[in-house]
Design an enzyme around this catalytic site. Sequence first.
Site, PDB file in Angstrom:
ATOM      1  N   ALA A  79       0.995  -0.985  -0.063  1.00  0.00           N
ATOM      2  CA  ALA A  79      -0.218  -0.071   0.109  1.00  0.00           C
ATOM      3  C   ALA A  79       0.795   1.629  -0.034  1.00  0.00           C
ATOM      4  CB  ALA A  79      -1.072   0.150   0.983  1.00  0.00           C
ATOM      5  N   HIS A  80       0.115   2.090  -0.005  1.00  0.00           N
ATOM      6  CA  HIS A  80       1.130   3.362   0.218  1.00  0.00           C
ATOM      7  C   HIS A  80       1.540   4.112   1.312  1.00  0.00           C
ATOM      8  CE1 HIS A  80      -2.477   6.682   1.442  1.00  0.00           C
ATOM      9  NE2 HIS A  80      -2.628   5.138   2.449  1.00  0.00           N
TER      10      HIS A  80
END
Length: 337
Positions: free
Chosen positions: A237-238
């Site tokens: 994820a980011h």
Amino acid sequence: MRLTASEIAAQFGLTVVGDGATEVSGVATLAHAGTGQLSFLANPRYRPQLAETQASVVILRADDAESAQGTALVAKDPYTAFAKIAALFDVAPVRAPGIHASAVIDPTATVSPTAHVGPFVSIGAGSRVGDGCVIGAGSIIGEDCVVDDGCELIARVTLVTRVRLGKRVRVHPGAVLGADGFGLAMDAGHWIKVPQLGGVVIGDDCEIGANTCIDRGALEDTVLEEDVRVDNLVQIAHNCRIGAHSAIAGCTGIAGSAKIGRYCLLGGHVGVVGHLEICDKVVITGKSVVRNSIHEPGEYSSGTPLTDNRTWRKNAARFKQLDALARRILAVGKENQ
């Protein structure tokens, strides 16, 4: 290609036991190898196969050399030695430099004349493809991306935007790098999308498996340092950061802003909660869930080991009673004080 045991030993610093003139032209497992093939013994559970293998040459440790039926190559680490030798027989197809007629390249993009751009590739504005790169069929390189020298996007790889690949990065089919991170804010009962303004930075010599997704950061970049290896179907994820020389097995999910150290190993289907840190040289076994930061190197596990269904049901029923049982034990303890 045909090589003698002596030639292989000289190239990789191994010791020959037996006939150094024995030739090999391919590799196989102990169980299925035949004449002219090379195999290896790294896991002791396969030692019984050593007496039965038809392999012409076997890579093994010194203490197994006397059990070899034919020629042996003695190595400190047979599996690593096998990996290096097997690469000699992995002949990749030659990709001639040039751009396929069906490729679409923005006028502001730059592509090295030594790069290979396959059919139906799209390269967006401001992007750059370096020397010796291979951009496989159907791949999409969006705006403001950098694909440095020697990279290979095998086929149908998507770099959405603001993705920077270091040198010699290999990305397998279906992988998506640089898509929006999952950033949302609740306002008056409705979700508001948080703009994802960062990018993705992949270090030199990384490998990204098929259908893996690495989201770009919200404000800062999502980063994989050099020599990180990611299996198929992994979600990163980011704003995550993965330390150099770490490896992540398939179906693992790493939530936003998690920081994983160098030389870490994550088994299959591991879940990592966001906003935590894992120090260097940590091993997380398969199916584990990491809910808190880890500050000491070592091996960590969670989850329920497999057992027969009847035992599992009994244990599950007892697990539901643990709280009541604990309260009873505490009450008995207080009565006996």
